[in-house]
Design a protein around this motif. Structure first.
Motif, PDB file in Angstrom:
ATOM      1  N   ARG A   1      13.097   6.563  -8.726  1.00  0.00           N
ATOM      2  CA  ARG A   1      12.840   6.471  -7.289  1.00  0.00           C
ATOM      3  C   ARG A   1      11.867   5.333  -6.980  1.00  0.00           C
ATOM      4  O   ARG A   1      12.084   4.544  -6.049  1.00  0.00           O
ATOM      5  N   ILE A   2      10.796   5.241  -7.774  1.00  0.00           N
ATOM      6  CA  ILE A   2       9.788   4.195  -7.552  1.00  0.00           C
ATOM      7  C   ILE A   2      10.372   2.815  -7.836  1.00  0.00           C
ATOM      8  O   ILE A   2      10.183   1.865  -7.059  1.00  0.00           O
ATOM      9  N   GLU A   3      11.089   2.682  -8.950  1.00  0.00           N
ATOM     10  CA  GLU A   3      11.697   1.396  -9.304  1.00  0.00           C
ATOM     11  C   GLU A   3      12.656   0.934  -8.218  1.00  0.00           C
ATOM     12  O   GLU A   3      12.668  -0.249  -7.843  1.00  0.00           O
TER      13      GLU A   3
ATOM     14  N   VAL B   1       0.836  -1.205   0.000  1.00  0.00           N
ATOM     15  CA  VAL B   1       0.000   0.000   0.000  1.00  0.00           C
ATOM     16  C   VAL B   1       0.869   1.252   0.000  1.00  0.00           C
ATOM     17  O   VAL B   1       0.618   2.218  -0.734  1.00  0.00           O
ATOM     18  N   ILE B   2       1.925   1.253   0.819  1.00  0.00           N
ATOM     19  CA  ILE B   2       2.796   2.424   0.949  1.00  0.00           C
ATOM     20  C   ILE B   2       3.552   2.696  -0.351  1.00  0.00           C
ATOM     21  O   ILE B   2       3.652   3.852  -0.797  1.00  0.00           O
ATOM     22  N   VAL B   3       4.055   1.649  -0.970  1.00  0.00           N
ATOM     23  CA  VAL B   3       4.770   1.817  -2.246  1.00  0.00           C
ATOM     24  C   VAL B   3       3.820   2.331  -3.323  1.00  0.00           C
ATOM     25  O   VAL B   3       4.172   3.218  -4.110  1.00  0.00           O
ATOM     26  N   ASN B   4       2.612   1.807  -3.362  1.00  0.00           N
ATOM     27  CA  ASN B   4       1.624   2.268  -4.345  1.00  0.00           C
ATOM     28  C   ASN B   4       1.216   3.715  -4.096  1.00  0.00           C
ATOM     29  O   ASN B   4       0.976   4.479  -5.048  1.00  0.00           O
TER      30      ASN B   4
ATOM     31  N   ILE C   1      13.994  -2.695  -3.731  1.00  0.00           N
ATOM     32  CA  ILE C   1      14.499  -2.852  -2.369  1.00  0.00           C
ATOM     33  C   ILE C   1      13.560  -3.721  -1.544  1.00  0.00           C
ATOM     34  O   ILE C   1      13.994  -4.665  -0.871  1.00  0.00           O
ATOM     35  N   VAL C   2      12.265  -3.414  -1.580  1.00  0.00           N
ATOM     36  CA  VAL C   2      11.326  -4.187  -0.751  1.00  0.00           C
ATOM     37  C   VAL C   2      11.175  -5.622  -1.259  1.00  0.00           C
ATOM     38  O   VAL C   2      10.821  -6.524  -0.487  1.00  0.00           O
ATOM     39  N   GLU C   3      11.445  -5.846  -2.550  1.00  0.00           N
ATOM     40  CA  GLU C   3      11.412  -7.208  -3.080  1.00  0.00           C
ATOM     41  C   GLU C   3      12.550  -8.049  -2.516  1.00  0.00           C
ATOM     42  O   GLU C   3      12.398  -9.259  -2.309  1.00  0.00           O
ATOM     43  N   VAL C   4      13.691  -7.424  -2.264  1.00  0.00           N
ATOM     44  CA  VAL C   4      14.862  -8.121  -1.735  1.00  0.00           C
ATOM     45  C   VAL C   4      14.668  -8.478  -0.263  1.00  0.00           C
ATOM     46  O   VAL C   4      15.172  -9.495   0.220  1.00  0.00           O
ATOM     47  N   MET C   5      13.911  -7.655   0.457  1.00  0.00           N
ATOM     48  CA  MET C   5      13.788  -7.793   1.909  1.00  0.00           C
ATOM     49  C   MET C   5      12.613  -8.667   2.321  1.00  0.00           C
ATOM     50  O   MET C   5      11.681  -8.894   1.550  1.00  0.00           O
ATOM     51  N   THR C   6      12.666  -9.124   3.563  1.00  0.00           N
ATOM     52  CA  THR C   6      11.499  -9.759   4.164  1.00  0.00           C
ATOM     53  C   THR C   6      10.481  -8.655   4.471  1.00  0.00           C
ATOM     54  O   THR C   6      10.838  -7.470   4.535  1.00  0.00           O
ATOM     55  N   PRO C   7       9.208  -8.997   4.675  1.00  0.00           N
ATOM     56  CA  PRO C   7       8.215  -7.967   5.009  1.00  0.00           C
ATOM     57  C   PRO C   7       8.586  -7.145   6.245  1.00  0.00           C
ATOM     58  O   PRO C   7       8.356  -5.930   6.259  1.00  0.00           O
ATOM     59  N   VAL C   8       9.162  -7.786   7.259  1.00  0.00           N
ATOM     60  CA  VAL C   8       9.551  -7.057   8.469  1.00  0.00           C
ATOM     61  C   VAL C   8      10.675  -6.080   8.161  1.00  0.00           C
ATOM     62  O   VAL C   8      10.653  -4.920   8.589  1.00  0.00           O
TER      63      VAL C   8
ATOM     64  N   LEU D   1      11.095   1.251   5.439  1.00  0.00           N
ATOM     65  CA  LEU D   1      10.152   2.321   5.087  1.00  0.00           C
ATOM     66  C   LEU D   1       9.926   3.259   6.270  1.00  0.00           C
ATOM     67  O   LEU D   1       9.834   4.483   6.088  1.00  0.00           O
ATOM     68  N   LEU D   2       9.838   2.709   7.468  1.00  0.00           N
ATOM     69  CA  LEU D   2       9.656   3.535   8.659  1.00  0.00           C
ATOM     70  C   LEU D   2      10.836   4.480   8.841  1.00  0.00           C
ATOM     71  O   LEU D   2      10.655   5.675   9.101  1.00  0.00           O
TER      72      LEU D   2
END
Length: 279
Positions: free
Chosen positions: A214-216, A51-54, A221-228, A234-235
């Motif tokens: 910036r969006i890409e 949601v945040i990325v979108n 980055i978030v694809e590489v990481m776990t959700p946590v 992002l925080l």
């Protein structure tokens, strides 16, 4: 409506768009903190991150639409402090700075975790506190992917920066330089206005390319990481963005007085976020 009134109206729309985004940033910060503190399930964190990325993409699309009508305001926004404007790259933050945030968090959390484990062992307690963060748990493969992304992003940034430099040099080309030289009282004629319009249109295209990067970068980055890990990242980024906005406002208030800082901040508009501790 004359051109000055039209330009002012567009800038007001751009400022309103920015403050709507800052208000949304504050909301995202609260949601991310609550989700991390409650140890939400991975699928819930993944949904929140999405949601945040979108939301960021929608903000960039709205900026792009407004920049097509007037782009110059985004390169030195009146709603920013001098501190923030001094840090801008193509109307926003550098995508590579996202990755620098990861390195900073990873290093800080690793150091904290090491110190915590060391002192727990001294106290006779082998169970070190693991609540300091998850960025220190990035695997070698994750770090390798992030480093590879960092190199690619810097290369793309340099390409956009070079295009911007070429466009800045074009400003002093024909007919602008000749017109400025040949007249004591400079009045922009049709040719000059057309040249400046063309320059501004070109800068709007570059800013859209920068926003796309910036969006890409954020998505990769978030694809590489776990959700946590993605939620922590992002925080941290949002806290940094909001903090820089607040720090810049406070510094200008201290240097120039409250009235000046209020004018820079755009007044108490409806979309302006509340004072907050924390891209």
């Amino acid at each position: 409506m004359d051109s000055s009134s039209s330009s002012h109206g567009i800038e007001q729309l751009q400022q309103g768009c920015y403050y709507e985004w800052m208000s949304l940033q504050a909301k995202h910060i609260v949601n991310l903190k609550e989700a991390l503190m409650k140890n939400d399930a991975h699928h819930k964190l993944e949904e929140l991150v999405g949601v945040i990325v979108n939301d960021f993409q929608r903000y960039a699309e709205k900026r792009s639409e407004l920049s097509n009508r007037s782009c110059s305001s985004y390169f030195a926004p009146s709603w920013n402090s001098s501190l923030e404007n001094g840090l801008l790259w193509m109307g926003g933050c550098r995508p590579s700075s996202f990755i620098r945030v990861i390195y900073a968090l990873c290093g800080s959390q690793t150091e904290t975790q090491f110190s915590s484990q060391y002192f727990h062992k001294i106290d006779g307690n082998e169970n070190a506190d693991e609540s300091d963060g998850f960025m220190s748990e990035l695997t070698a493969m994750q770090l390798g992917n992030i480093n590879e992304l960092h190199i690619k992003v810097i290369h793309k940034e340099d390409k956009i920066t070079k295009q911007s430099a070429n466009m800045q040099e074009d400003v002093v080309d024909m007919p602008i330089a000749v017109t400025a030289y040949s007249r004591d009282l400079v009045e922009a004629g049709v040719e000059v206005e057309d040249a400046l319009d063309k320059h501004e249109e070109g800068m709007a295209v570059l800013m859209a390319e920068a926003d796309k990067l910036r969006i890409e970068t954020l998505r990769k980055i978030v694809e590489v990481m776990t959700p946590v890990q993605a939620a922590e990242f992002l925080l941290a980024g949002k806290r940094l963005h909001v903090s820089l906005h607040e720090w810049g406002r406070v510094r200008e208030e201290r240097r120039f007085g409250r009235a000046h800082a209020g004018a820079v901040a755009g007044g108490a508009g409806a979309g302006k976020p509340k004072r907050s501790a924390t891209c």
